[in-house]
Write a protein that holds these residues in place. Structure first.
Motif, PDB file in Angstrom:
ATOM      1  N   GLN A  50     -20.179  -2.916 -11.367  1.00 37.87           N
ATOM      2  CA  GLN A  50     -21.603  -3.639 -11.603  1.00 37.87           C
ATOM      3  C   GLN A  50     -21.671  -4.259 -12.698  1.00 37.87           C
ATOM      4  O   GLN A  50     -22.572  -5.189 -12.816  1.00 37.87           O
ATOM      5  N   ASP A  51     -21.102  -4.206 -13.859  1.00 38.96           N
ATOM      6  CA  ASP A  51     -20.827  -4.838 -14.804  1.00 38.96           C
ATOM      7  C   ASP A  51     -19.966  -6.170 -14.978  1.00 38.96           C
ATOM      8  O   ASP A  51     -19.816  -6.913 -15.938  1.00 38.96           O
ATOM      9  N   LYS A  52     -19.519  -6.381 -13.920  1.00 44.84           N
ATOM     10  CA  LYS A  52     -18.835  -7.612 -13.298  1.00 44.84           C
ATOM     11  C   LYS A  52     -17.298  -7.676 -14.075  1.00 44.84           C
ATOM     12  O   LYS A  52     -16.550  -8.367 -14.261  1.00 44.84           O
ATOM     13  N   ARG A  53     -16.856  -6.360 -14.718  1.00 44.24           N
ATOM     14  CA  ARG A  53     -15.305  -6.093 -15.285  1.00 44.24           C
ATOM     15  C   ARG A  53     -14.422  -6.132 -14.145  1.00 44.24           C
ATOM     16  O   ARG A  53     -14.775  -5.788 -12.746  1.00 44.24           O
ATOM     17  N   LEU A  54     -13.391  -6.839 -14.247  1.00 46.43           N
ATOM     18  CA  LEU A  54     -12.522  -7.140 -13.423  1.00 46.43           C
ATOM     19  C   LEU A  54     -11.112  -6.375 -13.177  1.00 46.43           C
ATOM     20  O   LEU A  54     -10.799  -5.828 -14.465  1.00 46.43           O
ATOM     21  N   LEU A  55     -10.793  -5.961 -11.954  1.00 47.12           N
ATOM     22  CA  LEU A  55      -9.396  -5.449 -12.006  1.00 47.12           C
ATOM     23  C   LEU A  55      -8.625  -5.861 -10.962  1.00 47.12           C
ATOM     24  O   LEU A  55      -9.089  -6.080  -9.878  1.00 47.12           O
ATOM     25  N   GLU A  56      -7.647  -6.801 -11.295  1.00 42.07           N
ATOM     26  CA  GLU A  56      -6.601  -7.325 -10.392  1.00 42.07           C
ATOM     27  C   GLU A  56      -5.409  -6.936 -10.712  1.00 42.07           C
ATOM     28  O   GLU A  56      -4.821  -7.012 -11.772  1.00 42.07           O
ATOM     29  N   ILE A  57      -4.497  -6.808  -9.423  1.00 43.63           N
ATOM     30  CA  ILE A  57      -3.029  -6.537  -9.496  1.00 43.63           C
ATOM     31  C   ILE A  57      -2.133  -7.535  -9.063  1.00 43.63           C
ATOM     32  O   ILE A  57      -2.618  -7.837  -7.755  1.00 43.63           O
ATOM     33  N   ASP A  58      -1.687  -8.431  -9.757  1.00 43.25           N
ATOM     34  CA  ASP A  58      -0.906  -9.496  -9.159  1.00 43.25           C
ATOM     35  C   ASP A  58       0.344  -9.465  -9.701  1.00 43.25           C
ATOM     36  O   ASP A  58       0.337  -9.890 -11.060  1.00 43.25           O
ATOM     37  N   PHE A  59       1.583  -9.201  -9.385  1.00 38.78           N
ATOM     38  CA  PHE A  59       2.777  -9.216  -9.947  1.00 38.78           C
ATOM     39  C   PHE A  59       3.442 -10.685 -10.362  1.00 38.78           C
ATOM     40  O   PHE A  59       4.052 -10.641 -11.612  1.00 38.78           O
ATOM     41  N   ASP A  60       2.965 -11.587  -9.571  1.00 41.41           N
ATOM     42  CA  ASP A  60       3.739 -12.791  -9.832  1.00 41.41           C
ATOM     43  C   ASP A  60       2.681 -13.480 -10.985  1.00 41.41           C
ATOM     44  O   ASP A  60       3.437 -14.478 -11.807  1.00 41.41           O
ATOM     45  N   LYS A  67       2.942  -9.306  -0.962  1.00 42.15           N
ATOM     46  CA  LYS A  67       3.154 -10.867  -1.266  1.00 42.15           C
ATOM     47  C   LYS A  67       3.780 -11.185  -2.542  1.00 42.15           C
ATOM     48  O   LYS A  67       3.870 -12.257  -2.702  1.00 42.15           O
ATOM     49  N   THR A  68       4.254 -10.407  -3.382  1.00 44.32           N
ATOM     50  CA  THR A  68       5.112 -10.862  -4.484  1.00 44.32           C
ATOM     51  C   THR A  68       6.329 -11.485  -4.075  1.00 44.32           C
ATOM     52  O   THR A  68       6.844 -11.390  -2.820  1.00 44.32           O
ATOM     53  N   GLN A  69       6.705 -12.377  -4.605  1.00 47.58           N
ATOM     54  CA  GLN A  69       7.919 -13.398  -4.482  1.00 47.58           C
ATOM     55  C   GLN A  69       9.194 -12.563  -5.507  1.00 47.58           C
ATOM     56  O   GLN A  69      10.209 -13.315  -5.364  1.00 47.58           O
TER      57      GLN A  69
END
Length: 251
Positions: free
Chosen positions: A59-69, A140-142
């Motif tokens: 709700q505070d717009k803090r981001l969590l993203e997991i992208d190995f590339d 999706k990782t390369q």
């Protein structure tokens, strides 16, 4: 789906654009939560799917993203020392240990590094949201060395009880959430969202007891450098600057 974290009930919804609608339907069903609700106000976590990109905001717009590339969380560590890395020594790389079971994948940082070091890793993650993010990141990782990674959605305690003797593992790795002290400054935004999602590992000692029943050469627990042992009986501790790796079984 309601998520219990630190004693607080928190809600989640999935928000998908046209390109991500198929995935949106898949993960909304998995999480048992609304897809594209008319109002976001009731939902503490918002699981966004924008085409191939998936991420979570609170709700505070803090981001969590997991992208190995994208490597924004240092997934690709340059100049590592292979079997001389402390974590590799702890898990017995020099002793022929190759197949590792990671009981708490989390954001995948240690798991990916272990795979980069040449270990064959099987991972277990109990948070449905983190599992969804990890699943898509691995899909999706390369990076070729991550193609063989095996990820399971399960509570680690249940997994240990059900899979003992059914899969071939040399070493078990466990990095339980350590109860963090209150600080005046918060950690970076990914860690805030991550901690809210997973809470504390109140059953960590029980998980370790179950892991010690497995026919493996080593069971290794990651701890803050000055933290107490999770259970007595550490055979050897491999110490770094801020963390150490406690070995409970040496074959």
């Amino acid at each position: 789906m309601s998520l219990v974290s630190s004693g607080e009930l928190k809600q989640i919804c999935v928000i998908a654009d046209d390109a991500g609608m198929s995935k949106g339907q898949q993960w909304a069903q998995f999480l048992n939560c609304p897809l594209n609700p008319s109002s976001l106000d009731p939902y503490y976590f918002r699981f966004y799917i924008e085409g191939e990109r998936l991420y979570v905001r609170d709700q505070d717009k803090r981001l969590l993203e997991i992208d190995f590339d994208k490597n924004h969380l240092d997934y690709e560590r340059k100049g590592h020392r292979g079997k001389q890395e402390i974590i590799a020594k702890a898990l017995g790389a020099a002793k022929g240990c190759k197949k590792v079971l990671d009981l708490s994948v989390g954001m995948g940082i240690d798991s990916v590094f272990l795979t980069q070091l040449g270990f064959q890793v099987t991972g277990v993650e109990r948070s449905p949201v983190l599992y969804a993010l990890l699943s898509e990141a691995f899909a999706k990782t390369q990076k070729e060395y991550l193609k063989s990674y095996k990820l399971h959605f399960a509570n680690s305690l249940d997994f240990l009880r059900e899979q003992n003797g059914k899969i071939e593992i040399d070493s078990i790795y466990f990095d339980p959430m350590y109860p963090h002290k209150k600080k005046s400054s918060l950690p970076k935004q990914e860690m805030v969202v991550f901690r809210d999602l997973v809470g504390h590992d109140d059953d960590a000692a029980e998980v370790l007891k179950e892991a010690l029943k497995w026919p493996v050469k080593r069971v290794v627990v990651k701890r803050p450098i000055h933290a107490e042992q999770l259970l007595p009986g550490v055979i050897h501790s491999f110490e770094g600057k801020v963390v150490r790796y406690d070995s409970y079984v040496v074959g």
